[in-house]
Design a protein around this motif. Structure first.
Motif, PDB file in Angstrom:
ATOM      1  N   GLY A 126       0.840  -1.192   0.000  1.00 33.45           N
ATOM      2  CA  GLY A 126       0.000   0.000   0.000  1.00 33.45           C
ATOM      3  C   GLY A 126       0.875   1.242   0.000  1.00 33.45           C
ATOM      4  O   GLY A 126       1.947   1.243   0.618  1.00 33.45           O
ATOM      5  N   THR A 127       0.442   2.259  -0.711  1.00 29.78           N
ATOM      6  CA  THR A 127       1.197   3.517  -0.693  1.00 29.78           C
ATOM      7  C   THR A 127       0.229   4.682  -0.506  1.00 29.78           C
ATOM      8  O   THR A 127      -0.934   4.629  -0.916  1.00 29.78           O
ATOM      9  CB  THR A 127       1.975   3.754  -2.007  1.00 29.78           C
ATOM     10  N   LEU A 128       0.749   5.720   0.106  1.00 23.92           N
ATOM     11  CA  LEU A 128       0.000   6.958   0.298  1.00 23.92           C
ATOM     12  C   LEU A 128       0.952   8.118   0.038  1.00 23.92           C
ATOM     13  O   LEU A 128       2.131   8.046   0.416  1.00 23.92           O
ATOM     14  CB  LEU A 128      -0.513   7.065   1.741  1.00 23.92           C
ATOM     15  N   ASN A 138       5.991  10.477   1.158  1.00 22.72           N
ATOM     16  CA  ASN A 138       5.527   9.242   0.528  1.00 22.72           C
ATOM     17  C   ASN A 138       5.633   8.105   1.519  1.00 22.72           C
ATOM     18  O   ASN A 138       6.701   7.878   2.100  1.00 22.72           O
ATOM     19  CB  ASN A 138       6.351   8.943  -0.719  1.00 22.72           C
ATOM     20  N   ILE A 139       4.559   7.416   1.680  1.00 23.22           N
ATOM     21  CA  ILE A 139       4.429   6.348   2.674  1.00 23.22           C
ATOM     22  C   ILE A 139       4.231   5.046   1.917  1.00 23.22           C
ATOM     23  O   ILE A 139       3.425   4.992   0.987  1.00 23.22           O
ATOM     24  CB  ILE A 139       3.215   6.642   3.572  1.00 23.22           C
ATOM     25  N   PRO A 184      -7.303  -2.746  -8.400  1.00 25.69           N
ATOM     26  CA  PRO A 184      -6.754  -2.930  -7.057  1.00 25.69           C
ATOM     27  C   PRO A 184      -6.965  -1.685  -6.199  1.00 25.69           C
ATOM     28  O   PRO A 184      -6.858  -0.561  -6.690  1.00 25.69           O
ATOM     29  CB  PRO A 184      -5.254  -3.147  -7.303  1.00 25.69           C
ATOM     30  N   ASP A 185      -7.263  -1.888  -4.943  1.00 24.87           N
ATOM     31  CA  ASP A 185      -7.526  -0.785  -4.008  1.00 24.87           C
ATOM     32  C   ASP A 185      -7.583  -1.376  -2.604  1.00 24.87           C
ATOM     33  O   ASP A 185      -7.600  -2.583  -2.433  1.00 24.87           O
ATOM     34  CB  ASP A 185      -8.880  -0.136  -4.357  1.00 24.87           C
ATOM     35  N   GLY A 241      -1.923  10.766  -3.644  1.00 27.86           N
ATOM     36  CA  GLY A 241      -2.240   9.493  -4.288  1.00 27.86           C
ATOM     37  C   GLY A 241      -2.303   8.365  -3.296  1.00 27.86           C
ATOM     38  O   GLY A 241      -1.816   8.464  -2.168  1.00 27.86           O
ATOM     39  N   ILE A 242      -2.935   7.293  -3.735  1.00 27.17           N
ATOM     40  CA  ILE A 242      -3.113   6.103  -2.905  1.00 27.17           C
ATOM     41  C   ILE A 242      -3.066   4.897  -3.821  1.00 27.17           C
ATOM     42  O   ILE A 242      -3.507   4.968  -4.972  1.00 27.17           O
ATOM     43  CB  ILE A 242      -4.472   6.173  -2.151  1.00 27.17           C
ATOM     44  N   SER A 243      -2.499   3.807  -3.331  1.00 28.28           N
ATOM     45  CA  SER A 243      -2.585   2.566  -4.100  1.00 28.28           C
ATOM     46  C   SER A 243      -2.551   1.409  -3.129  1.00 28.28           C
ATOM     47  O   SER A 243      -2.072   1.530  -1.999  1.00 28.28           O
ATOM     48  CB  SER A 243      -1.426   2.442  -5.087  1.00 28.28           C
TER      49      SER A 243
END
Lengths: 281, 281, 281, 281
Positions: free
Chosen positions: C7-9, C70-71, C200-201, C253-255
């Motif tokens: 996961g990224t944020l 960025n996480i 994907p989410d 952004g998010i993934s």
């Protein structure tokens, strides 16, 4: 068909107050007011005013000082109605609607049709004939919403009722109207006296504009559709409140009654073999 | 004062669709339409219809087949207005209101005045002069509600805005209207073209009925009050939407502009020494 | 079953901001975290905190100055689950519930079960077996609520969804939870990574407490029920937001992704002949 | 300080019903229960259960058959509290909060802080000292919300109260909590017995977490802050209802009282020269 109707309202007026009362039977080509008395005790100036294209007969009453005021209306009314075969009651294309009908397509205070688009279309959109669609819709309300005195208040709207599934005649009407409008069918609130309503009270139901007629529907199914005496129509209860009060009062009491003053009443419901849509002109 | 106004709308029509468009400048005794063109590309049948006492000029457009449709309006408009000294702009007793004004006292879809009675009366009830009261009310909205594009949607109502304190011109207008009605002051939605609105867009504000005049107010304070060209008035945005769409479309774009076609424009705001209420007849 | 999740944020931090992040896979007896990396770029102090009985692994991150942060989280997770025959999944009497379960009976921010009592009981109250009741309930949501990206926002609640009938996974879960609680069945929000979710989410669904087990349900039916990696459970999305942000940021952004790191995945849905309720311990 | 408290509840039970009662005084390091009696007439099995970190003492009562049940609690309670100088009651950074405090930052059923962010920050955000901010906030509620029995019901939430400006102690508490959380200050609901409450009743107020203490606030200002006996704390009334009822009953009656069983009660309000924040440990 002749009916003897009566309505009373009582208030303890605390400060100078203006009332807009809405308990007079409407005069229309199909509804004759044969006799009528209206009293305010003690007497204060009243004035009949007719807003909005003859859809109601508002009485404006000014009470300039504290007192207890009793309002009473009684009348003998001769109603008639028109019946239209179901097959003719098709949806009117927006493109063919008269300008005066269009406002009844738009959302209003208690009928947020804009928020019920999917609900209405998912549940009833598949039904072709507009009258059949309306029957399904009123049946759905009747079967799913519990008639429960005191469960709602003057702020309750169709958006609440669709989730909370309880209400009184006013809420049943608002939900019917909102669902119609969400289906692009004009619909308006109908308030009146109702024969065989038990316990007796003012009643509310609604009219949908299909087959170029304003056809009456009542999702409460509490009274025969041909036993109504129209007081007013409007977008919703905001237009057609029994009493709008500008001032300060304590509510004392309300009553309404509707008795047959004629013979041979044959109750009409939308049920059985040969159904026809009923219009109060 | 002469203005050149223009508005465009674009849609990808997916299924047969009826539009009720509301982008024509109104014709009134005080607003002359000097020139006007309206085009629909590709061309489909249009019809002008005038619901609700001449408060709008709806254009009904039927697009019977999928296509991309571009709608354009442009006009030269000559507006005039009346100014009334503040001292005359007193509250009109309900007892003296014309029947046509009464509907603007009642709650509507986006203006739930029935739920904001205490709010309005606590905050503004103490101010005697009705115009001063309206100024305080619009100032309060201006100072407390953040103008924030995209913060609200077509379902947002005054009840939301009073708690959430963000919105666009439409929300500012709805809150102003709801607060007026909660104070027993009739109020209605005004949609139009606005000179010096930046960025250019359709605009919304409201009129309050005080001193027996419909006085214009704009809680956004984004434009001079004498730079408006009226498209329509109504109870709220439900009556006066730019476009009501019955069918299925993708929205492509919208634009509006308003330019001065005259000399000597002196912007009027309600500020400074000598304020007068401004009425578009 | 092993999954590789990520996961990224990304945020543009405008003022000193504290984040409470909720993207770590939970460690439970039945969910082993085999490998795990968590990076914040640029690096700032982080701290793992575990509120609420081990239902989540919150990461608190302080970003003391404006920057773009960025996480990223990635992990290999080994999950297992338990299956319980339908016949055992009966309603647990309130009188036999453990104290830790009771809070999941009460209404919460997005799950106003107190307003949906009649709705839930009218529609599903007649079904005896609790698992069958839950199946009917999730089927109803699936069949009546349209999955529509962007149709709702962070304030949308079950009360809205039951009327508006559109939403995303979060809304489907909230409605499921609210209906369960209205039926006196404890229910809680489940957020996690989901295998075969397309696109994907991060995913959300819910658990209902029946047969003394927390059985997983997903009214979206978008993913196999055995392809979930639990991040957190809670009363609703208020407890289990992906990120709670205290400060001022722009969202960049998010993934999220979830890939199989094992062989022989046999997707489980509640369908076919022999259904068993699935529990993530 | 010693108080003698008593509470009664009466129900006509129509079907087998489970009650979760919440009328016992909490036992805490600072609140000793010296004597206590609890009776259910007729007698049915009861069980004390302690959900949620010792924040309440729920009594679970099963009534397996129709009957009239009378519930009575009485106790002698010795309370003590701590006082903290205003200057120390500063806002706790999110980064320093204990995990157990975080849930009280999030919105809950009746406290939709997510929707009141602008309202809270516009009105109170400018005040630096957290205790001063809380005083301003409770003063605002006290001055703007009318205490009006019967004006609200069990579904009324802070979002309603901020617009409608009327309510009872529960509504005052919910609004206080929602505004705190919107300001990133943890806050929780407090329900208890209250000395000098007139007319006697169960009371509700709230605690805000400032200066690393749970400081008590009561926007009703109806009772001295040192005259409270804590029954429970929770996120809002959903967690801390006097009675949660699973079954079918008619409500018969409720009473509560709180009398001084000690000498020398010096009422504490947050007013006058030297104010200190009051904590019930």
């Amino acid at each position: 068909m002749k009916f003897r109707v009566a309505g009373t309202l009582g208030y303890e007026v605390l400060k100078p107050t203006t009332f807009i009362l809405n308990i007079h039977a409407l005069r229309t080509p199909a509804q004759a007011v044969l006799e009528e008395t209206f009293t305010v005790d003690p007497y204060y100036k009243i004035e009949e005013i007719a807003p909005q294209h003859g859809e109601s007969r508002f009485i404006r009453l000014e009470v300039p000082e504290p007192c207890t005021v009793n309002i009473a209306y009684s009348a003998v009314i001769d109603t008639s109605f028109k019946q239209t075969p179901t097959a003719n009651l098709i949806k009117v294309p927006i493109a063919e609607m008269d300008a005066s009908v269009l406002p009844y397509l738009f959302p209003s205070r208690y009928c947020q049709s804009d928020k019920l688009f999917r609900f209405a279309n998912n549940k009833f959109g598949y039904i072709d004939n507009a009258f059949e669609r309306l029957l399904a819709l009123t049946n759905w309300i009747h079967d799913n919403v519990e008639y429960l005195s005191g469960s709602t208040n003057s702020q309750t709207s169709a958006y609440d009722t669709v989730a909370e599934l309880a209400g009184v005649c006013r809420d049943f009407a608002h939900l019917g109207i909102a669902l119609c409008r969400a289906l692009d069918i004009p619909a308006r609130y109908f308030t009146g006296y109702a024969y065989q309503l038990n316990p007796p009270d003012f009643h509310a139901c609604f009219e949908a504009y299909i087959g170029s007629e304003w056809i009456i529907f009542d999702a409460t199914k509490l009274v025969p559709l041909n036993g109504l005496v129209k007081i007013a129509t409007g977008r919703d209860a905001a237009d057609a409140a029994i009493a709008s009060i500008f001032g300060e009062v304590n509510f004392m009491g309300i009553s309404a009654s509707c008795e047959l003053a004629d013979d041979n009443f044959q109750p009409v419901f939308y049920e059985g073999q040969k159904i026809e849509g009923l219009t109060y002109l």
